[in-house]
Scaffold this motif. Structure first.
Motif, PDB file in Angstrom:
ATOM      1  N   VAL A 143       2.811  -7.660  -8.043  1.00 58.32           N
ATOM      2  CA  VAL A 143       1.633  -8.164  -7.326  1.00 58.32           C
ATOM      3  C   VAL A 143       1.313  -7.239  -6.152  1.00 58.32           C
ATOM      4  CG1 VAL A 143       2.056 -10.556  -8.013  1.00 58.32           C
ATOM      5  CG2 VAL A 143       3.054  -9.691  -5.879  1.00 58.32           C
ATOM      6  N   GLU A 144       0.149  -7.428  -5.579  1.00 60.12           N
ATOM      7  CA  GLU A 144      -0.301  -6.543  -4.508  1.00 60.12           C
ATOM      8  C   GLU A 144       0.464  -6.776  -3.201  1.00 60.12           C
ATOM      9  OE1 GLU A 144      -4.170  -7.252  -2.674  1.00 60.12           O
ATOM     10  OE2 GLU A 144      -4.234  -9.208  -3.668  1.00 60.12           O
ATOM     11  N   ALA A 145       0.399  -5.772  -2.347  1.00 61.55           N
ATOM     12  CA  ALA A 145       0.889  -5.874  -0.972  1.00 61.55           C
ATOM     13  C   ALA A 145      -0.058  -5.050  -0.107  1.00 61.55           C
ATOM     14  CB  ALA A 145       2.322  -5.361  -0.851  1.00 61.55           C
ATOM     15  N   VAL A 146      -0.083  -5.328   1.185  1.00 64.54           N
ATOM     16  CA  VAL A 146      -0.956  -4.605   2.112  1.00 64.54           C
ATOM     17  C   VAL A 146      -0.073  -3.760   3.026  1.00 64.54           C
ATOM     18  CG1 VAL A 146      -2.693  -4.832   3.925  1.00 64.54           C
ATOM     19  CG2 VAL A 146      -2.678  -6.428   1.997  1.00 64.54           C
ATOM     20  N   HIS A 147      -0.016  -2.474   2.749  1.00 71.27           N
ATOM     21  CA  HIS A 147       0.883  -1.575   3.471  1.00 71.27           C
ATOM     22  C   HIS A 147       0.454  -0.152   3.105  1.00 71.27           C
ATOM     23  CE1 HIS A 147       4.512  -0.918   5.794  1.00 71.27           C
ATOM     24  NE2 HIS A 147       5.096  -0.215   4.832  1.00 71.27           N
ATOM     25  N   SER A 148       1.312   0.823   3.359  1.00 77.52           N
ATOM     26  CA  SER A 148       1.112   2.196   2.907  1.00 77.52           C
ATOM     27  C   SER A 148       2.323   2.599   2.071  1.00 77.52           C
ATOM     28  CB  SER A 148       0.951   3.143   4.107  1.00 77.52           C
ATOM     29  OG  SER A 148       2.113   3.089   4.931  1.00 77.52           O
ATOM     30  N   SER A 149       2.235   3.737   1.415  1.00 84.82           N
ATOM     31  CA  SER A 149       3.362   4.169   0.588  1.00 84.82           C
ATOM     32  C   SER A 149       3.333   5.676   0.409  1.00 84.82           C
ATOM     33  CB  SER A 149       3.329   3.489  -0.785  1.00 84.82           C
ATOM     34  OG  SER A 149       4.428   3.908  -1.584  1.00 84.82           O
ATOM     35  N   SER A 150       4.413   6.324   0.824  1.00 85.67           N
ATOM     36  CA  SER A 150       4.591   7.760   0.594  1.00 85.67           C
ATOM     37  C   SER A 150       6.064   8.006   0.342  1.00 85.67           C
ATOM     38  CB  SER A 150       4.108   8.575   1.800  1.00 85.67           C
ATOM     39  OG  SER A 150       4.832   8.206   2.968  1.00 85.67           O
ATOM     40  N   TYR A 151       6.365   9.088  -0.345  1.00 88.89           N
ATOM     41  CA  TYR A 151       7.747   9.395  -0.704  1.00 88.89           C
ATOM     42  C   TYR A 151       8.042  10.837  -0.339  1.00 88.89           C
ATOM     43  CZ  TYR A 151      11.964  10.129  -3.482  1.00 88.89           C
ATOM     44  OH  TYR A 151      13.240  10.430  -3.890  1.00 88.89           O
ATOM     45  N   GLN A 152       9.181  11.045   0.285  1.00 87.03           N
ATOM     46  CA  GLN A 152       9.589  12.378   0.722  1.00 87.03           C
ATOM     47  C   GLN A 152      10.907  12.717   0.050  1.00 87.03           C
ATOM     48  OE1 GLN A 152       9.864  12.727   4.979  1.00 87.03           O
ATOM     49  NE2 GLN A 152       9.762  14.955   4.960  1.00 87.03           N
ATOM     50  N   ALA A 153      10.843  13.439  -1.065  1.00 87.33           N
ATOM     51  CA  ALA A 153      12.046  13.785  -1.815  1.00 87.33           C
ATOM     52  C   ALA A 153      12.951  14.723  -1.017  1.00 87.33           C
ATOM     53  CB  ALA A 153      11.668  14.424  -3.151  1.00 87.33           C
ATOM     54  N   ASP A 154      12.345  15.660  -0.324  1.00 85.09           N
ATOM     55  CA  ASP A 154      13.066  16.637   0.486  1.00 85.09           C
ATOM     56  C   ASP A 154      12.770  16.351   1.955  1.00 85.09           C
ATOM     57  OD1 ASP A 154      14.103  18.801   1.845  1.00 85.09           O
ATOM     58  OD2 ASP A 154      13.126  20.328   0.603  1.00 85.09           O
ATOM     59  N   PRO A 155      13.805  16.038   2.762  1.00 82.90           N
ATOM     60  CA  PRO A 155      13.573  15.749   4.181  1.00 82.90           C
ATOM     61  C   PRO A 155      12.821  16.846   4.922  1.00 82.90           C
ATOM     62  CG  PRO A 155      15.814  15.175   3.567  1.00 82.90           C
ATOM     63  CD  PRO A 155      15.233  15.911   2.401  1.00 82.90           C
ATOM     64  N   LYS A 156      12.890  18.078   4.406  1.00 83.60           N
ATOM     65  CA  LYS A 156      12.201  19.192   5.050  1.00 83.60           C
ATOM     66  C   LYS A 156      10.813  19.430   4.451  1.00 83.60           C
ATOM     67  CE  LYS A 156      16.498  21.597   6.245  1.00 83.60           C
ATOM     68  NZ  LYS A 156      17.266  22.861   6.125  1.00 83.60           N
ATOM     69  N   GLY A 157      10.499  18.684   3.401  1.00 82.43           N
ATOM     70  CA  GLY A 157       9.222  18.866   2.737  1.00 82.43           C
ATOM     71  C   GLY A 157       8.200  17.837   3.162  1.00 82.43           C
ATOM     72  N   ALA A 158       7.027  17.943   2.575  1.00 81.53           N
ATOM     73  CA  ALA A 158       5.942  17.028   2.899  1.00 81.53           C
ATOM     74  C   ALA A 158       6.088  15.726   2.127  1.00 81.53           C
ATOM     75  CB  ALA A 158       4.603  17.685   2.571  1.00 81.53           C
ATOM     76  N   SER A 159       5.590  14.654   2.712  1.00 85.31           N
ATOM     77  CA  SER A 159       5.541  13.376   2.005  1.00 85.31           C
ATOM     78  C   SER A 159       4.428  13.423   0.970  1.00 85.31           C
ATOM     79  CB  SER A 159       5.279  12.230   2.990  1.00 85.31           C
ATOM     80  OG  SER A 159       6.365  12.084   3.878  1.00 85.31           O
ATOM     81  N   GLN A 160       4.637  12.717  -0.136  1.00 86.98           N
ATOM     82  CA  GLN A 160       3.649  12.655  -1.202  1.00 86.98           C
ATOM     83  C   GLN A 160       3.182  11.223  -1.395  1.00 86.98           C
ATOM     84  OE1 GLN A 160       6.530  14.940  -3.882  1.00 86.98           O
ATOM     85  NE2 GLN A 160       4.548  15.662  -4.654  1.00 86.98           N
ATOM     86  N   TYR A 161       1.926  11.080  -1.756  1.00 87.40           N
ATOM     87  CA  TYR A 161       1.378   9.759  -2.032  1.00 87.40           C
ATOM     88  C   TYR A 161       2.179   9.103  -3.145  1.00 87.40           C
ATOM     89  CZ  TYR A 161      -1.851   6.191  -3.754  1.00 87.40           C
ATOM     90  OH  TYR A 161      -2.408   5.006  -4.168  1.00 87.40           O
ATOM     91  N   ALA A 162       2.583   7.851  -2.928  1.00 86.21           N
ATOM     92  CA  ALA A 162       3.489   7.179  -3.861  1.00 86.21           C
ATOM     93  C   ALA A 162       2.862   5.936  -4.484  1.00 86.21           C
ATOM     94  CB  ALA A 162       4.798   6.826  -3.156  1.00 86.21           C
ATOM     95  N   GLY A 163       1.535   5.923  -4.582  1.00 83.42           N
ATOM     96  CA  GLY A 163       0.882   4.792  -5.223  1.00 83.42           C
ATOM     97  C   GLY A 163       0.717   3.610  -4.281  1.00 83.42           C
ATOM     98  N   ALA A 164       0.118   2.552  -4.799  1.00 85.65           N
ATOM     99  CA  ALA A 164      -0.093   1.346  -3.986  1.00 85.65           C
ATOM    100  C   ALA A 164       1.216   0.595  -3.804  1.00 85.65           C
ATOM    101  CB  ALA A 164      -1.122   0.442  -4.662  1.00 85.65           C
ATOM    102  N   PRO A 165       1.435   0.003  -2.632  1.00 84.17           N
ATOM    103  CA  PRO A 165       2.632  -0.815  -2.428  1.00 84.17           C
ATOM    104  C   PRO A 165       2.546  -2.076  -3.281  1.00 84.17           C
ATOM    105  CG  PRO A 165       1.144  -1.090  -0.594  1.00 84.17           C
ATOM    106  CD  PRO A 165       0.556  -0.017  -1.442  1.00 84.17           C
ATOM    107  N   LEU A 166       3.696  -2.662  -3.558  1.00 80.13           N
ATOM    108  CA  LEU A 166       3.782  -3.837  -4.423  1.00 80.13           C
ATOM    109  C   LEU A 166       4.637  -4.926  -3.805  1.00 80.13           C
ATOM    110  CD1 LEU A 166       4.476  -2.018  -7.825  1.00 80.13           C
ATOM    111  CD2 LEU A 166       2.314  -3.096  -7.141  1.00 80.13           C
ATOM    112  N   GLY A 167       4.443  -6.144  -4.282  1.00 81.86           N
ATOM    113  CA  GLY A 167       5.383  -7.241  -4.110  1.00 81.86           C
ATOM    114  C   GLY A 167       5.856  -7.641  -5.501  1.00 81.86           C
ATOM    115  N   PHE A 168       6.837  -8.538  -5.558  1.00 77.83           N
ATOM    116  CA  PHE A 168       7.392  -8.953  -6.844  1.00 77.83           C
ATOM    117  C   PHE A 168       7.544 -10.467  -6.893  1.00 77.83           C
ATOM    118  CE2 PHE A 168       9.130  -4.751  -5.831  1.00 77.83           C
ATOM    119  CZ  PHE A 168       8.676  -4.016  -6.920  1.00 77.83           C
ATOM    120  N   VAL A 169       7.067 -11.055  -7.969  1.00 84.89           N
ATOM    121  CA  VAL A 169       7.337 -12.454  -8.254  1.00 84.89           C
ATOM    122  C   VAL A 169       8.349 -12.486  -9.390  1.00 84.89           C
ATOM    123  CG1 VAL A 169       6.402 -14.649  -9.070  1.00 84.89           C
ATOM    124  CG2 VAL A 169       5.067 -13.232  -7.503  1.00 84.89           C
TER     125      VAL A 169
END
Length: 283
Positions: free
Chosen positions: A155-181
């Motif tokens: 289900v939807e959530a209202v937030h932001s989402s990015s993922y940084q695989a490498d601490p020295k690299g740039a964050s990448q867009y990680a899709g819409a945030p989610l909740g779970f039922v």
């Protein structure tokens, strides 16, 4: 946001004498179909007719169902509030990741590798995690999956989402945030809100899924505080609230007692369940 959070985390961890680290790997597109993790079958079932929930601090939970499903949610199991001296799960069927921030991805990759569990999350985030195709279930709000006696709705959530695989690299867009039922056959229906503020769509979640227990963030700053969480409980019409995402860092100042006070002001009937990190609680 990651830079600010990391600074706060490092201060908290130095105080506590612990360490924490995010898990990551280079992106590799992957998508899979839901099924039981190969090691999950070894996990003990919850007490007959009961669902057992163990809070690991922050937004991390382990859920065990009467039918033997073992589900991890936002498994940052090395967070500053994580229980000491408690072994991490050896068997999992599913790992649910609400969004890409390090304090929710946590040890997802290591746990997936150890247990063979399927990992569920937004399509973009699952691709970025670089999981084996057989374990990667990239989806989005509206997706529904069956894991033993648990039906998992995204289900939807209202937030932001990015993922940084490498601490020295740039964050990448990680899709819409989610909740779970998580609807348990012949049992309660749990709602893990992920990181979110209160939003009108919670009324739709209430009407469609009828959750009985809501795991709601109450810390504030990055998520709902106690006042918003009380409003969310009213929209969701839940019987019980499990507070989460509070007290981990100094910025997260909301408390369960403050939530009780806000519920009283709204004359809300929901009860606040304070879970002790590392202790399984039957619902």
């Amino acid at each position: 946001m990651r830079t600010q959070l990391m600074a706060v985390v490092m201060g908290a961890l130095l105080t506590l004498g612990g360490t924490a680290a995010a898990q990551g790997a280079p992106a590799a597109p992957a998508q899979g179909a839901p099924a039981t993790g190969k090691a999950g079958a070894k996990g003990p079932a919850a007490a007959k007719g009961k669902v057992e929930v163990t809070w690991w601090g922050h937004a991390a939970f382990i859920v065990r169902t009467p039918g033997g499903a073992v589900i991890a949610i936002d498994p940052w199991l090395t967070n500053p509030k994580a229980p000491q001296g408690v072994a991490q799960p050896e068997a999992l069927d599913a790992i649910l990741v609400s969004h890409g921030h390090f304090d929710h991805v946590g040890e997802t990759k290591a746990l997936a590798q150890k247990t063979g569990a399927k990992v569920f999350g937004s399509f973009e985030l699952i691709n970025l995690l670089g999981l084996p195709e057989a374990q990667a279930v990239g989806a989005n709000a509206g997706g529904t999956f069956k894991v033993k006696d648990a039906t998992i709705h995204l289900v939807e959530a209202v937030h932001s989402s990015s993922y940084q695989a490498d601490p020295k690299g740039a964050s990448q867009y990680a899709g819409a945030p989610l909740g779970f039922v998580i609807a348990i056959d012949n049992g309660p229906t749990l709602y893990h809100a992920g990181d979110t503020g209160a939003f009108a769509g919670m009324e739709i979640i209430a009407a469609q899924f009828k959750p009985t227990v809501a795991m709601l963030p109450i810390g504030g700053h990055f998520t709902m505080g106690p006042a918003e969480a009380a409003q969310a409980a009213r929209l969701l019409k839940v019987q019980s609230i499990v507070p989460m995402h509070y007290g981990t860092f100094p910025l997260l100042q909301g408390t369960p007692d403050a939530l009780r006070g806000e519920l009283k002001t709204l004359r809300g009937p929901a009860k606040v369940l304070d879970l002790e990190p590392g202790k399984a609680t039957a619902l």
